[in-house]
Design a protein around this motif. Structure first.
Motif, PDB file in Angstrom:
ATOM      1  N   GLN A  37      41.331  88.194 -51.901  1.00 36.63           N
ATOM      2  CA  GLN A  37      42.739  88.581 -51.941  1.00 36.63           C
ATOM      3  C   GLN A  37      43.593  87.556 -52.683  1.00 36.63           C
ATOM      4  N   THR A  38      43.217  86.307 -52.590  1.00 34.06           N
ATOM      5  CA  THR A  38      43.983  85.246 -53.246  1.00 34.06           C
ATOM      6  C   THR A  38      43.746  85.224 -54.750  1.00 34.06           C
ATOM      7  N   TYR A  39      42.490  85.343 -55.165  1.00 36.64           N
ATOM      8  CA  TYR A  39      42.161  85.116 -56.568  1.00 36.64           C
ATOM      9  C   TYR A  39      41.974  86.378 -57.405  1.00 36.64           C
ATOM     10  N   SER A  40      41.664  87.505 -56.825  1.00 36.51           N
ATOM     11  CA  SER A  40      41.429  88.699 -57.652  1.00 36.51           C
ATOM     12  C   SER A  40      42.655  89.113 -58.470  1.00 36.51           C
ATOM     13  N   PRO A  41      43.884  89.049 -57.914  1.00 38.15           N
ATOM     14  CA  PRO A  41      45.035  89.414 -58.761  1.00 38.15           C
ATOM     15  C   PRO A  41      45.249  88.452 -59.934  1.00 38.15           C
ATOM     16  N   ARG A  42      44.781  87.232 -59.803  1.00 40.21           N
ATOM     17  CA  ARG A  42      44.937  86.240 -60.873  1.00 40.21           C
ATOM     18  C   ARG A  42      43.831  86.366 -61.922  1.00 40.21           C
ATOM     19  N   ILE A  43      42.660  86.853 -61.509  1.00 42.18           N
ATOM     20  CA  ILE A  43      41.498  86.924 -62.389  1.00 42.18           C
ATOM     21  C   ILE A  43      41.426  88.260 -63.121  1.00 42.18           C
ATOM     22  N   TYR A  44      41.935  89.305 -62.511  1.00 36.84           N
ATOM     23  CA  TYR A  44      41.877  90.635 -63.123  1.00 36.84           C
ATOM     24  C   TYR A  44      42.456  90.670 -64.547  1.00 36.84           C
ATOM     25  N   PRO A  45      43.624  90.055 -64.797  1.00 32.55           N
ATOM     26  CA  PRO A  45      44.147  90.073 -66.176  1.00 32.55           C
ATOM     27  C   PRO A  45      43.200  89.432 -67.189  1.00 32.55           C
ATOM     28  N   THR A  46      42.445  88.431 -66.775  1.00 33.79           N
ATOM     29  CA  THR A  46      41.461  87.825 -67.674  1.00 33.79           C
ATOM     30  C   THR A  46      40.403  88.854 -68.052  1.00 33.79           C
ATOM     31  N   CYS A  47      39.896  89.581 -67.063  1.00 32.01           N
ATOM     32  CA  CYS A  47      38.892  90.622 -67.339  1.00 32.01           C
ATOM     33  C   CYS A  47      39.467  91.693 -68.251  1.00 32.01           C
ATOM     34  N   LEU A  48      40.704  92.068 -68.000  1.00 31.15           N
ATOM     35  CA  LEU A  48      41.354  93.127 -68.769  1.00 31.15           C
ATOM     36  C   LEU A  48      41.595  92.722 -70.225  1.00 31.15           C
ATOM     37  N   SER A  93      32.736  89.004 -68.411  1.00 33.45           N
ATOM     38  CA  SER A  93      33.351  89.927 -69.372  1.00 33.45           C
ATOM     39  C   SER A  93      32.515  90.007 -70.645  1.00 33.45           C
ATOM     40  N   LEU A  94      32.074  88.855 -71.135  1.00 32.99           N
ATOM     41  CA  LEU A  94      31.238  88.829 -72.332  1.00 32.99           C
ATOM     42  C   LEU A  94      29.907  89.533 -72.079  1.00 32.99           C
ATOM     43  N   ASN A  95      29.321  89.291 -70.914  1.00 31.70           N
ATOM     44  CA  ASN A  95      28.065  89.962 -70.572  1.00 31.70           C
ATOM     45  C   ASN A  95      28.248  91.473 -70.516  1.00 31.70           C
ATOM     46  N   TYR A  96      29.365  91.901 -69.983  1.00 26.98           N
ATOM     47  CA  TYR A  96      29.653  93.334 -69.885  1.00 26.98           C
ATOM     48  C   TYR A  96      29.750  93.952 -71.278  1.00 26.98           C
ATOM     49  N   ILE A  97      30.462  93.286 -72.160  1.00 30.23           N
ATOM     50  CA  ILE A  97      30.620  93.798 -73.525  1.00 30.23           C
ATOM     51  C   ILE A  97      29.257  93.867 -74.216  1.00 30.23           C
ATOM     52  N   LYS A  98      28.482  92.791 -74.114  1.00 30.74           N
ATOM     53  CA  LYS A  98      27.168  92.762 -74.761  1.00 30.74           C
ATOM     54  C   LYS A  98      26.254  93.848 -74.195  1.00 30.74           C
ATOM     55  N   ALA A  99      26.272  94.052 -72.897  1.00 28.71           N
ATOM     56  CA  ALA A  99      25.402  95.038 -72.254  1.00 28.71           C
ATOM     57  C   ALA A  99      25.738  96.463 -72.662  1.00 28.71           C
ATOM     58  N   ARG A 100      26.973  96.695 -73.032  1.00 32.44           N
ATOM     59  CA  ARG A 100      27.393  98.048 -73.416  1.00 32.44           C
ATOM     60  C   ARG A 100      27.136  98.321 -74.896  1.00 32.44           C
ATOM     61  N   SER A 101      26.616  97.344 -75.597  1.00 28.26           N
ATOM     62  CA  SER A 101      26.273  97.479 -77.027  1.00 28.26           C
ATOM     63  C   SER A 101      27.437  97.973 -77.872  1.00 28.26           C
ATOM     64  N   ARG A 102      28.648  97.725 -77.424  1.00 24.61           N
ATOM     65  CA  ARG A 102      29.820  98.119 -78.206  1.00 24.61           C
ATOM     66  C   ARG A 102      30.324  96.954 -79.024  1.00 24.61           C
ATOM     67  N   PHE A 103      29.727  95.815 -78.806  1.00 23.33           N
ATOM     68  CA  PHE A 103      30.202  94.600 -79.445  1.00 23.33           C
ATOM     69  C   PHE A 103      29.645  94.513 -80.855  1.00 23.33           C
ATOM     70  N   SER A 104      30.518  94.476 -81.831  1.00 17.82           N
ATOM     71  CA  SER A 104      30.065  94.324 -83.210  1.00 17.82           C
ATOM     72  C   SER A 104      31.020  93.395 -83.936  1.00 17.82           C
TER      73      SER A 104
END
Length: 195
Positions: A37-48, A93-104
């Motif tokens: 609850q403390t950190y997720s609102p602060r970290i979510y914008p980084t993921c986004l 986030s980087l792992n997610y992008i790489k795993a989706r093979s959308r990264f070019s």
């Protein structure tokens, strides 16, 4: 009991970050809830900033906290807990992008520093609008821009993280800035026309 009251009660149980971490290490569910609850609102914008869709950012955020709880014993207390979690968020986030093979990566270089964003253009836009423009960049541009301009990584570090050369990282940053400049100029023209 309302969610807000429950959250306040849980946070009151842990006076400082060290107690919160210790509670999480003991698998205390209230401590884990309080940390999330403390950190997720602060970290979510980084993921986004790295993934375009909110649903994808939420998935990355979930992965971040799974990793945080799994690796919390590795947190040494040097530096802020939030910074440590943010580093995990960038990696996930980087792992997610790489795993989706959308990264070019687009390897063409157009021009030179003429594509840089001017301070006047940046000042004319609020943070939310700028975030929205960054999210619209192609994956390669957006990722390198975030790593360099927001997170402060060097081109060498970016290259190593993404498996690309330093020059490719520089090219992606140049193109991201050029694309943002173009988008900002379009907004400026539209605003001038509407005025």
């Amino acid at each position: 009991m309302s969610e807000k009251r429950k959250e306040l009660k849980v946070r009151a149980l842990f006076r400082n970050e060290e107690e919160l971490v210790q509670g999480c290490l003991l698998n205390d569910r209230e401590a884990q809830y309080a940390l999330y609850q403390t950190y997720s609102p602060r970290i979510y914008p980084t993921c986004l900033r790295y993934v375009k869709q909110e649903v994808d950012a939420e998935e990355v955020l979930s992965n971040v906290f799974v990793k945080v709880f799994d690796k919390l014993e590795q947190y040494t207390g040097k530096g802020s807990l939030e910074g440590w979690i943010r580093t995990i968020a960038v990696r996930e986030s980087l792992n997610y992008i790489k795993a989706r093979s959308r990264f070019s990566m687009d390897l063409d270089v157009e021009g030179n520093e003429a594509g840089l964003i001017t301070d006047e253009l940046m000042e004319s836009l609020d943070a939310e609008a700028l975030l929205s423009l960054i999210r619209e960049l192609p994956d390669g541009y957006r990722t390198v821009f975030n790593l360099y301009a927001v997170e402060g990584y060097s081109h060498k570090e970016i290259g190593k993280s993404l498996g690309i050369s330093e020059s490719t990282s520089k090219t992606q940053l140049f193109k991201a800035r050029h694309a943002l400049k173009k988008a900002l100029e379009e907004i400026e023209k539209r605003d001038a026309y509407e005025a």
